[in-house]
Design an enzyme around this catalytic site. Structure first.
Site, PDB file in Angstrom:
ATOM      1  CB  SER A  37      27.352 -43.831  13.992  1.00 42.85           C
ATOM      2  OG  SER A  37      27.977 -44.658  13.045  1.00 42.85           O
ATOM      3  NE  ARG A  38      27.854 -43.876   7.466  1.00 45.46           N
ATOM      4  CZ  ARG A  38      28.861 -44.111   6.641  1.00 45.46           C
ATOM      5  NH1 ARG A  38      28.636 -44.120   5.340  1.00 45.46           N
ATOM      6  NH2 ARG A  38      30.079 -44.329   7.104  1.00 45.46           N
ATOM      7  CG  HIS A  80      29.504 -31.044   4.830  1.00 44.73           C
ATOM      8  ND1 HIS A  80      30.556 -30.169   4.901  1.00 44.73           N
ATOM      9  CD2 HIS A  80      29.918 -32.152   5.488  1.00 44.73           C
ATOM     10  CE1 HIS A  80      31.562 -30.725   5.556  1.00 44.73           C
ATOM     11  NE2 HIS A  80      31.199 -31.937   5.915  1.00 44.73           N
ATOM     12  CE  LYS A  98      38.081 -28.010   6.416  1.00 39.97           C
ATOM     13  NZ  LYS A  98      38.834 -29.291   6.522  1.00 39.97           N
TER      14      LYS A  98
HETATM   15  N1  LIG Z   1      38.155 -28.277  11.512  1.00 40.02           N
HETATM   16  C1  LIG Z   1      39.153 -29.127  11.412  1.00 40.02           C
HETATM   17  O1  LIG Z   1      40.256 -28.911  11.898  1.00 40.02           O
HETATM   18  C2  LIG Z   1      38.927 -30.406  10.669  1.00 40.02           C
HETATM   19  C3  LIG Z   1      39.854 -31.443  10.761  1.00 40.02           C
HETATM   20  C4  LIG Z   1      39.562 -32.626  10.097  1.00 40.02           C
HETATM   21  C5  LIG Z   1      38.400 -32.737   9.355  1.00 40.02           C
HETATM   22  N2  LIG Z   1      37.538 -31.703   9.280  1.00 40.02           N
HETATM   23  C6  LIG Z   1      36.302 -31.789   8.506  1.00 40.02           C
HETATM   24  O2  LIG Z   1      35.436 -32.716   9.170  1.00 40.02           O
HETATM   25  C7  LIG Z   1      34.703 -33.474   8.216  1.00 40.02           C
HETATM   26  C8  LIG Z   1      34.952 -34.949   8.467  1.00 40.02           C
HETATM   27  O3  LIG Z   1      36.330 -35.212   8.392  1.00 40.02           O
HETATM   28  P1  LIG Z   1      36.994 -36.454   9.180  1.00 40.02           P
HETATM   29  O4  LIG Z   1      38.457 -36.346   8.948  1.00 40.02           O
HETATM   30  O5  LIG Z   1      36.478 -36.530  10.534  1.00 40.02           O
HETATM   31  O6  LIG Z   1      36.429 -37.661   8.285  1.00 40.02           O
HETATM   32  P2  LIG Z   1      36.260 -39.192   8.697  1.00 40.02           P
HETATM   33  O7  LIG Z   1      37.185 -39.562   9.781  1.00 40.02           O
HETATM   34  O8  LIG Z   1      36.303 -39.937   7.411  1.00 40.02           O
HETATM   35  O9  LIG Z   1      34.788 -39.250   9.291  1.00 40.02           O
HETATM   36  C9  LIG Z   1      33.678 -38.906   8.529  1.00 40.02           C
HETATM   37  C10 LIG Z   1      32.452 -39.618   9.090  1.00 40.02           C
HETATM   38  O10 LIG Z   1      31.361 -39.284   8.258  1.00 40.02           O
HETATM   39  C11 LIG Z   1      30.415 -40.320   8.279  1.00 40.02           C
HETATM   40  N3  LIG Z   1      29.960 -40.603   6.896  1.00 40.02           N
HETATM   41  C12 LIG Z   1      28.703 -40.397   6.441  1.00 40.02           C
HETATM   42  N4  LIG Z   1      28.597 -40.742   5.159  1.00 40.02           N
HETATM   43  C13 LIG Z   1      29.799 -41.185   4.779  1.00 40.02           C
HETATM   44  C14 LIG Z   1      30.310 -41.707   3.570  1.00 40.02           C
HETATM   45  N5  LIG Z   1      29.545 -41.843   2.475  1.00 40.02           N
HETATM   46  N6  LIG Z   1      31.595 -42.076   3.513  1.00 40.02           N
HETATM   47  C15 LIG Z   1      32.384 -41.941   4.585  1.00 40.02           C
HETATM   48  N7  LIG Z   1      31.962 -41.444   5.793  1.00 40.02           N
HETATM   49  C16 LIG Z   1      30.663 -41.089   5.874  1.00 40.02           C
HETATM   50  C17 LIG Z   1      31.064 -41.521   8.938  1.00 40.02           C
HETATM   51  O11 LIG Z   1      30.501 -41.614  10.237  1.00 40.02           O
HETATM   52  P3  LIG Z   1      29.553 -42.852  10.683  1.00 40.02           P
HETATM   53  O12 LIG Z   1      30.201 -44.075  10.082  1.00 40.02           O
HETATM   54  O13 LIG Z   1      29.659 -42.806  12.143  1.00 40.02           O
HETATM   55  O14 LIG Z   1      28.184 -42.612  10.154  1.00 40.02           O
HETATM   56  C18 LIG Z   1      32.517 -41.146   9.059  1.00 40.02           C
HETATM   57  O15 LIG Z   1      33.130 -41.675  10.191  1.00 40.02           O
HETATM   58  C19 LIG Z   1      35.130 -32.932   6.855  1.00 40.02           C
HETATM   59  O16 LIG Z   1      34.249 -31.933   6.481  1.00 40.02           O
HETATM   60  C20 LIG Z   1      36.504 -32.326   7.094  1.00 40.02           C
HETATM   61  O17 LIG Z   1      36.840 -31.262   6.230  1.00 40.02           O
HETATM   62  C21 LIG Z   1      37.780 -30.562   9.934  1.00 40.02           C
END
Ligand SMILES: NC(=O)c1ccc[n+]([C@@H]2O[C@H](COP(=O)([O-])OP(=O)(O)OC[C@H]3O[C@@H](n4cnc5c(N)ncnc54)[C@H](OP(=O)(O)O)[C@@H]3O)[C@@H](O)[C@H]2O)c1
Length: 329
Positions: A37-38, A80, A98
């Site tokens: 994580s950051r 990404h 994705k």
């Molecule tokens: N396959 C599926 O079914 C599915 C479902 C949902 C999402 N996804 C994909 O998974 C990815 C993440 O989605 P999510 O819903 O998990 O998102 P999320 O809850 O917002 O989490 C994203 C994570 O990315 C990190 N991050 C790094 N730089 C960032 C920035 N500038 N702003 C915000 N977060 C940043 C953070 O982790 P740290 O704070 O720990 O560094 C954050 O917790 C996307 O590509 C989305 O399309 C896929």
């Protein structure tokens, strides 16, 4: 043991951690080894709650760990490319969520880099890896619904409360987040030989797409109609229309039932397919990557590099039709 490091401790990262735990209990020879994580404290809390052995407070530190067999990238679409590059340059194999990148130019550059480095680079678009995909293809090939001539697919969730969906700088919008699934469904059923695309979108105030309506015409004469939105809860079904009947798939994101409907007057499905029981549905992409790494393959046959590029180019073209550009483009 195939050791996985999760990069970004957000929402889908938790689902992947659970998947890896379930796979490990099942004896799949994979484990959640590390999380990055950051924020060091956030990484430690995640590692403690999800059972990772190592917690890193920076993405670069985990990328540098040679014990990580595969990095699973779970950050917003905008990041990404940067995170894939970081991992490849550190010598790690990568499975990236994705949409693979924000645009096709980024995807092309990184796929070339992965091949240069002789590392696996795969997209975590889970439906491509699920066995039900093969079951649907076999039904169609067996002629159960006759010649396929049309398709309707929809996937929508109310997501406008999420920053990464609303913000252009995070490559937000419905298309890259949810629209990719009906496009993938159409691609898996009808292929990619599209001769014409017509689409329009309702945009959010921030300038990214909210609700998209897309029609694809194929060289075969088939037509696909797609609706996708971040504004409402959809039914999320897929319909494949043939000359003798149609298939109804309950959830194109993660199919649980596939019904065969035959004839205009039928009141119940002629056949209901048994979909293989899943852990979470995400285990198949992990198993595909494990197999690829173990055999020295640089891509997963379920979602080859060529197909990653086709989908990214398709989404670039759709955004161009709507005038949606991210600030970093
Ligand atoms: N396959 C599926 O079914 C599915 C479902 C949902 C999402 N996804 C994909 O998974 C990815 C993440 O989605 P999510 O819903 O998990 O998102 P999320 O809850 O917002 O989490 C994203 C994570 O990315 C990190 N991050 C790094 N730089 C960032 C920035 N500038 N702003 C915000 N977060 C940043 C953070 O982790 P740290 O704070 O720990 O560094 C954050 O917790 C996307 O590509 C989305 O399309 C896929």
């Amino acid at each position: 043991m195939f050791r996985i490091g999760i990069l970004g401790a957000g929402s889908i990262a938790r689902t992947m951690a659970r998947t890896l735990r379930l796979m490990n209990y099942r004896g799949d020879d994979v484990c959640l080894y590390a999380v990055a994580s950051r924020d060091q404290q956030k990484a430690e809390a995640f590692a403690h709650q999800e059972g990772a052995q190592v917690a890193y407070g920076s993405y670069a530190a985990m990328a540098a760990d040679p014990n990580v067999d595969l990095v699973y990238i779970a950050t917003p679409h905008s990041h990404h490319a940067e995170h894939i590059e970081l991992c490849l340059n550190a010598g790690r194999n990568v499975l990236c969520e994705k949409a693979f990148t924000a645009n096709a130019a980024q995807a092309e550059r990184l796929l070339n880099l992965a091949r240069e480095k002789k590392l696996l680079l795969a997209e975590a678009i889970w439906t491509r890896y699920q066995p039900v995909r093969g079951q649907i293809s076999r039904l169609i090939a067996d002629g159960v619904i006759g010649e396929v001539r049309g398709l309707k697919a929809e996937l929508s969730y109310p997501l406008t409360n999420k920053a990464r969906i609303v913000k252009p700088e995070l490559a937000g919008g419905a298309l890259l987040d949810v629209g990719i699934y009906p496009l993938t469904f159409a691609s898996m059923v009808l292929g990619d030989d599209i001769v014409k695309t017509s689409s329009s979108s309702v945009l959010m105030e921030t300038g990214v797409d909210l609700t998209d309506s897309i029609t694809l015409w194929y060289r075969s004469g088939a037509v696909a109609q797609i609706l996708t939105s971040a504004a409402f809860q959809g039914e999320n079904t897929g319909l494949v229309y043939g000359t003798k009947g149609y298939l109804k798939i309950d959830n194109i994101n993660n199919p649980n039932t596939v019904e065969v409907w035959a004839g205009r007057h039928s009141t119940h499905p002629a056949q209901i397919l048994d979909v293989e029981p899943k852990l979470t549905g995400y285990e198949y992409e992990v198993l595909a990557c494990k197999k690829a790494v173990e055999t020295g393959a640089l891509e997963c046959p379920e979602m080859p590099h060529s197909e990653i590029l086709v989908m990214m180019r398709q989404m670039d073209a759709l955004r161009a039709q709507w005038g949606v550009r991210y600030p970093f483009e």
